[in-house]
Design an enzyme around this catalytic site. Structure first.
Site, PDB file in Angstrom:
ATOM      1  N   ASN A   9      45.862   1.630 -42.520  1.00  0.00           N
ATOM      2  CA  ASN A   9      46.423   2.064 -41.522  1.00  0.00           C
ATOM      3  C   ASN A   9      45.726   2.330 -40.144  1.00  0.00           C
ATOM      4  O   ASN A   9      44.524   2.862 -39.760  1.00  0.00           O
ATOM      5  CB  ASN A   9      46.898   3.677 -41.774  1.00  0.00           C
ATOM      6  CG  ASN A   9      47.414   4.769 -40.736  1.00  0.00           C
ATOM      7  OD1 ASN A   9      47.908   3.957 -39.614  1.00  0.00           O
ATOM      8  ND2 ASN A   9      47.479   5.938 -40.715  1.00  0.00           N
ATOM      9  N   LYS A  11      46.447   2.964 -36.984  1.00  0.00           N
ATOM     10  CA  LYS A  11      46.579   3.998 -36.270  1.00  0.00           C
ATOM     11  C   LYS A  11      46.617   3.278 -34.756  1.00  0.00           C
ATOM     12  O   LYS A  11      47.305   2.312 -34.473  1.00  0.00           O
ATOM     13  CB  LYS A  11      45.520   5.011 -36.478  1.00  0.00           C
ATOM     14  CG  LYS A  11      45.364   5.748 -37.616  1.00  0.00           C
ATOM     15  CD  LYS A  11      44.727   6.832 -37.771  1.00  0.00           C
ATOM     16  CE  LYS A  11      44.446   7.256 -39.214  1.00  0.00           C
ATOM     17  NZ  LYS A  11      43.811   8.406 -39.566  1.00  0.00           N
ATOM     18  N   HIS A  96      53.064  10.848 -42.018  1.00  0.00           N
ATOM     19  CA  HIS A  96      51.575  10.816 -41.893  1.00  0.00           C
ATOM     20  C   HIS A  96      51.454  12.377 -41.241  1.00  0.00           C
ATOM     21  O   HIS A  96      51.973  12.642 -40.316  1.00  0.00           O
ATOM     22  CB  HIS A  96      50.932   9.557 -40.949  1.00  0.00           C
ATOM     23  CG  HIS A  96      49.483   9.766 -41.138  1.00  0.00           C
ATOM     24  ND1 HIS A  96      48.761  10.621 -40.206  1.00  0.00           N
ATOM     25  CD2 HIS A  96      48.713   9.001 -41.799  1.00  0.00           C
ATOM     26  CE1 HIS A  96      47.243  10.296 -40.605  1.00  0.00           C
ATOM     27  NE2 HIS A  96      47.501   9.329 -41.418  1.00  0.00           N
ATOM     28  N   GLU A  98      49.223  12.979 -39.025  1.00  0.00           N
ATOM     29  CA  GLU A  98      49.302  13.151 -37.523  1.00  0.00           C
ATOM     30  C   GLU A  98      50.585  13.109 -36.908  1.00  0.00           C
ATOM     31  O   GLU A  98      50.706  13.532 -35.756  1.00  0.00           O
ATOM     32  CB  GLU A  98      48.347  11.829 -36.913  1.00  0.00           C
ATOM     33  CG  GLU A  98      46.940  11.940 -37.266  1.00  0.00           C
ATOM     34  CD  GLU A  98      45.978  10.612 -37.729  1.00  0.00           C
ATOM     35  OE1 GLU A  98      46.748   9.624 -37.369  1.00  0.00           O
ATOM     36  OE2 GLU A  98      44.853  10.786 -38.061  1.00  0.00           O
ATOM     37  N   GLU A 168      47.057  12.523 -48.920  1.00  0.00           N
ATOM     38  CA  GLU A 168      45.981  12.452 -47.820  1.00  0.00           C
ATOM     39  C   GLU A 168      45.523  13.856 -47.427  1.00  0.00           C
ATOM     40  O   GLU A 168      46.496  14.694 -46.550  1.00  0.00           O
ATOM     41  CB  GLU A 168      46.443  11.900 -46.767  1.00  0.00           C
ATOM     42  CG  GLU A 168      46.612  10.323 -46.773  1.00  0.00           C
ATOM     43  CD  GLU A 168      46.820   9.345 -45.645  1.00  0.00           C
ATOM     44  OE1 GLU A 168      45.722   8.641 -45.530  1.00  0.00           O
ATOM     45  OE2 GLU A 168      47.327   9.865 -44.591  1.00  0.00           O
ATOM     46  N   GLY A 174      39.623  11.139 -41.348  1.00  0.00           N
ATOM     47  CA  GLY A 174      38.816  10.870 -40.233  1.00  0.00           C
ATOM     48  C   GLY A 174      37.561  11.909 -40.113  1.00  0.00           C
ATOM     49  O   GLY A 174      37.060  11.693 -39.109  1.00  0.00           O
ATOM     50  N   SER A 213      38.875   9.600 -45.520  1.00  0.00           N
ATOM     51  CA  SER A 213      37.633   9.060 -45.337  1.00  0.00           C
ATOM     52  C   SER A 213      37.256   8.073 -46.690  1.00  0.00           C
ATOM     53  O   SER A 213      36.254   8.166 -47.063  1.00  0.00           O
ATOM     54  CB  SER A 213      36.772  10.343 -45.229  1.00  0.00           C
ATOM     55  OG  SER A 213      37.016  10.921 -43.921  1.00  0.00           O
ATOM     56  N   GLY A 234      42.160   4.694 -43.182  1.00  0.00           N
ATOM     57  CA  GLY A 234      42.244   4.397 -41.683  1.00  0.00           C
ATOM     58  C   GLY A 234      40.926   3.901 -41.214  1.00  0.00           C
ATOM     59  O   GLY A 234      41.114   2.608 -40.954  1.00  0.00           O
TER      60      GLY A 234
HETATM   61  P1  PGA Z   1      40.833   7.825 -42.444  1.00  0.00           P
HETATM   62  O1  PGA Z   1      42.367   7.998 -42.314  1.00  0.00           O
HETATM   63  O2  PGA Z   1      40.420   6.916 -43.641  1.00  0.00           O
HETATM   64  O3  PGA Z   1      40.088   7.187 -41.221  1.00  0.00           O
HETATM   65  O4  PGA Z   1      40.335   9.181 -42.863  1.00  0.00           O
HETATM   66  C1  PGA Z   1      43.201   7.956 -43.171  1.00  0.00           C
HETATM   67  C2  PGA Z   1      44.618   8.195 -42.850  1.00  0.00           C
HETATM   68  O5  PGA Z   1      44.853   8.705 -41.908  1.00  0.00           O
HETATM   69  O6  PGA Z   1      45.541   7.076 -43.183  1.00  0.00           O
END
Ligand code: PGA
Length: 250
Positions: A9, A11, A96, A98, A168, A174, A213, A234
């Site tokens: 992803n 983003k 997601h 976000e 997630e 993140g 992460s 991500g």
């Molecule tokens: P991250 O994001 O690996 O940066 O923690 C994962 C995601 O939001 O899909």
């Protein structure tokens, strides 16, 4: 045998030129991975067309990060599932955290987006997961159950058979703070039980990805767990080397 999937992803990162470069590196790296893993990259909308050109026929599939809840019309700034699918894109990330957090996506909106995705033959990667305060209050099971019941339970068997779930935990996204492999396995197994109660044995084939992460140092431990079928990545998906290394972790 469930599909093993590593999805990146991106983003709101990379310019189109950088995105095409990254996609090329993923294609090149993916060729040397002799494991049964499906790689998916999810660039921003602006890159989809060009990224499709370098991934088509390579085994690296492409996903959008979102789609509109409506089919077409006066919805300024929206991108429809039909537009996405017309490029040859196969997947769409929906729900997601976000999107839920910053853009007010609710189960009601997500039901409409799911409908649009399926109507255009896009496979949804449906994201669920609890916030830190919900985990601390011991409510993570009920949170993910509700996110499943309110959306996934509206699918018929044929649609459910295509679905991918991404668990997630919001506190791990993140933040550099990964769920332990035991925490991931515990909730992935629970998610599968919830799905089984509704859809029966079909849930044995549903890929449930872990996200939050995930990186080359923790992927192998996470993926060693029975119900962790891969990752939604991500930050680490922005470096082809790391992304491919995660794919080698099965
Ligand atoms: P991250 O994001 O690996 O940066 O923690 C994962 C995601 O939001 O899909």
């Amino acid at each position: 045998m469930r599909k093993k999937i590593v999805a990146g992803n991106w983003k709101m990162n990379t310019t189109p030129v950088e995105g095409v470069e990254l996609a090329k590196e993923v294609v090149a790296g993916g060729r040397n991975v002799d494991k049964p893993v499906d790689f998916i990259v999810a660039p921003p909308f602006t890159h989809l067309s060009e990224v499709m050109k370098v991934t088509r026929g390579t085994g690296v599939a492409v996903s959008a990060q979102n789609c509109a809840a409506e089919a077409k019309g006066a919805y300024t700034g929206e991108v429809s599932a039909a537009m996405i699918a017309s490029l040859g894109v196969e997947y769409v990330i929906l729900g997601h955290s976000e999107r839920r957090e910053y853009y007010g996506e609710t189960s009601q909106t997500l039901n409409k987006k799911m409908e649009q995705a399926y109507a255009n033959n896009l496979v949804p990667i449906y994201c669920i997961g609890e916030k830190l305060e919900e985990r601390e209050a011991g409510k993570h099971f009920e949170v993910v159950k509700a996110q499943i019941e309110e959306v996934v339970f509206n699918l018929d068997a044929e649609k459910f058979a295509k679905l991918i779930i991404a668990y997630e935990p919001v506190w791990a996204i993140g933040t550099g703070k990964t769920a332990t492999s035991d925490q991931a396995q515990e909730i992935h197994a629970y998610i599968r039980t919830v799905l089984k109660d509704k859809f029966g044995d079909a849930a044995d084939s549903t890929p449930i990805l872990y996200g939050g992460s995930c990186n080359p140092s923790n992927a192998a431990e996470l993926f060693s767990k029975e119900d962790v079928d891969g990752g939604l990545i991500g930050g680490a998906s922005l470096k082809a080397g790391d992304f491919i290394a995660i794919g080698r972790s099965f």
